[in-house]
Design a protein around this motif. Sequence first.
Motif, PDB file in Angstrom:
ATOM      1  N   ALA A 198       0.823  -1.205   0.000  1.00  0.00           N
ATOM      2  CA  ALA A 198       0.000   0.000   0.000  1.00  0.00           C
ATOM      3  C   ALA A 198       0.860   1.259   0.000  1.00  0.00           C
ATOM      4  O   ALA A 198       0.484   2.271  -0.604  1.00  0.00           O
ATOM      5  N   GLN A 199       2.020   1.200   0.651  1.00  0.00           N
ATOM      6  CA  GLN A 199       2.886   2.369   0.726  1.00  0.00           C
ATOM      7  C   GLN A 199       3.528   2.728  -0.612  1.00  0.00           C
ATOM      8  O   GLN A 199       3.980   3.859  -0.795  1.00  0.00           O
ATOM      9  N   GLN A 200       3.572   1.771  -1.539  1.00  0.00           N
ATOM     10  CA  GLN A 200       4.220   2.023  -2.830  1.00  0.00           C
ATOM     11  C   GLN A 200       3.244   2.515  -3.895  1.00  0.00           C
ATOM     12  O   GLN A 200       3.646   2.748  -5.038  1.00  0.00           O
ATOM     13  N   VAL A 231       6.777   0.776 -10.590  1.00  0.00           N
ATOM     14  CA  VAL A 231       6.003   0.279  -9.450  1.00  0.00           C
ATOM     15  C   VAL A 231       6.493  -1.109  -9.054  1.00  0.00           C
ATOM     16  O   VAL A 231       6.690  -1.404  -7.861  1.00  0.00           O
ATOM     17  N   CYS A 232       6.692  -1.979 -10.042  1.00  0.00           N
ATOM     18  CA  CYS A 232       7.174  -3.341  -9.756  1.00  0.00           C
ATOM     19  C   CYS A 232       8.532  -3.304  -9.063  1.00  0.00           C
ATOM     20  O   CYS A 232       8.786  -4.059  -8.116  1.00  0.00           O
ATOM     21  N   GLU A 233       9.409  -2.432  -9.541  1.00  0.00           N
ATOM     22  CA  GLU A 233      10.746  -2.323  -8.938  1.00  0.00           C
ATOM     23  C   GLU A 233      10.659  -1.785  -7.514  1.00  0.00           C
ATOM     24  O   GLU A 233      11.379  -2.251  -6.615  1.00  0.00           O
ATOM     25  N   ARG A 234       9.768  -0.809  -7.289  1.00  0.00           N
ATOM     26  CA  ARG A 234       9.607  -0.267  -5.940  1.00  0.00           C
ATOM     27  C   ARG A 234       9.066  -1.325  -4.980  1.00  0.00           C
ATOM     28  O   ARG A 234       9.516  -1.430  -3.838  1.00  0.00           O
ATOM     29  N   ILE A 235       8.099  -2.089  -5.467  1.00  0.00           N
ATOM     30  CA  ILE A 235       7.513  -3.143  -4.633  1.00  0.00           C
ATOM     31  C   ILE A 235       8.576  -4.172  -4.268  1.00  0.00           C
ATOM     32  O   ILE A 235       8.714  -4.563  -3.100  1.00  0.00           O
ATOM     33  N   ALA A 236       9.335  -4.624  -5.278  1.00  0.00           N
ATOM     34  CA  ALA A 236      10.366  -5.632  -5.023  1.00  0.00           C
ATOM     35  C   ALA A 236      11.395  -5.108  -4.025  1.00  0.00           C
ATOM     36  O   ALA A 236      11.812  -5.824  -3.099  1.00  0.00           O
TER      37      ALA A 236
END
Length: 590
Positions: A198-200, A231-236
């Motif tokens: 949720a934070q990303q 977004v995917c990179e931030r989540i990972a």
Amino acid sequence: MPLTESDRTFHAFFECNPQPMFLLDVRTFRYLAVNNAALDLYGYSRREFLALRQTDLRVEDQAAQLQDDRLAIIHGTKKHFQDTRHRTKSGAILDVELDLASVFFANRDSVVVVVSDVTDRVKLQGELQYQAFHDGLTGLPNRALFTDRVDHALARSLRDGRRLAVLFLDLDNFKAINDGLGHPAGDELLRTVARRLAQQLRAGDTAARFGGDEFAILLENLTEPSQVAHVCERIAAALRVGCHIQGTLVCPQVSIGVTYNADGSSAEELLRNADVAMYQAKANGKSCFQVYEPAMHQRVAWRLQVESDLRRALEKGNLRLLYQPVFALPSRRIVGVEALVRWLHPVRGLILPLDFIVVAEDTGLIIPLGRWVLTEACAQARRWQQEIAGADDLNVAVNISPRQLEDPVIVDDVTAALAASGLRPEKLVLEITESILMRDVAAATMRLTDLSDLGVKLAVDDFGTGQSSLSQLRRFPVDILKIDKSFVDNIDHDPLASNLLTVVAALGESLGLDVVAEGVESEAQGRVIERLGKLFVQGYLYSRPLDVAAMTVLLAEHSLVQPRRGNSSPVDQQSLQRPLESRRPARDRR
């Protein structure tokens, strides 16, 4: 003006009624009377209540609706009002329903308003609705609410032409964490993951949990594909940051499938495509993201078919074990066999492990499959020990997959297989690949110690292909090193390869480990290995994998008797086995 007899009768009924009521002048909309039950409900004195305006009771967000309600009262078009919210003297908000009846009181056209406090009911309904559309563990939207939001986002996308993306996420190796640390730890990890997801996200995006370790994300108003990649990179990156779960440092990783909307897309279609892409990300090595492509459906259909057929094969007994012997040098005496599973498909014929083990691992079928291999291999080894002279010390090796090693049930499965067969524990060798050991050293040490305590022997398979060293291996209760075929391939013409094999063999011996050279295929390779001294060998030069009948003949002839010098192969392979498969230079696993 004095009250009439009928007014006094009505007033008595009104005042004594336990249901909150008040009288309202239809012309002025001033309060004419209020009963004690209403005073108790709203907290006002009688004088205070009769001095109120209607807007004093209504909450601010319903003030605009008041004029419409007044018109309905004047024209008598509405007698029941629900979804009404009143404010008490203390400021508390009440959910109420109002029922109106026209009366002529004190020579005035009036309405008696009966108030029903439904605050508890509305609260319960709200809680039930929340539970119906939210995940109870993380508080995130669930599949139903997420699907509804995707439907609305698709409708908006048709109007404004902006793209949206649906992401499907699955945690890597969550089962190992959940089983190893316990379900409360698994729940804590899922809550942590939910918060970090949720934070990303931007304010208008949606993160949801579908159950287990599966999450989904809706990204709206996209202008370029790079936004999703970011977004995917931030989540990972956010998930890779370690978190302490019940005192243990856990660094969760995630595989992500991505799909974009197109003309005519539906929410279910987007979710299905994102799910397909996520499985492709898993197949690509996990801990990455993959954008959906139509061709992926064919691969998924194939995997589903393999899973279905393999499940049926387990039920109907269509699996078979072949056995490849292990020879001691320089005597060339058979000391053990390695069990290798084969699938006899009714349509496709013989299927090698390369074509189904990965599917079994991903779907969890590896657990019952591995249990069957253990049980069958132990039972067959014990039969050979009992039926063949000199085979008392024969051992049998069984490959253990990553999923099996991570599952605590492996200890029970090994215990049961030994008990059912009567095989001595030290005659069972469990082969674990080097890469499994180095993936989670602490967990691997714990599980291998549990297995070693049973008395079985442990072998490191494919040694030399991972990141471990012999000094690191001393941390594990390992008995045997199996040198990978890639070390053996060039030893007959590459001095460096030969020297490396010599050093590994010597160091292994110095640590008290038996050393097995795998994949020996040529006579030149065999001669080099035989010069190294007391090693064990396995490979097509000495014997192909054999079915039970052929292996029985081989053991009967060579269990005690040393083979004749000058023969590169202990037996005539053509006479010992049925033509189950052609000679294959590549290694056979499992």
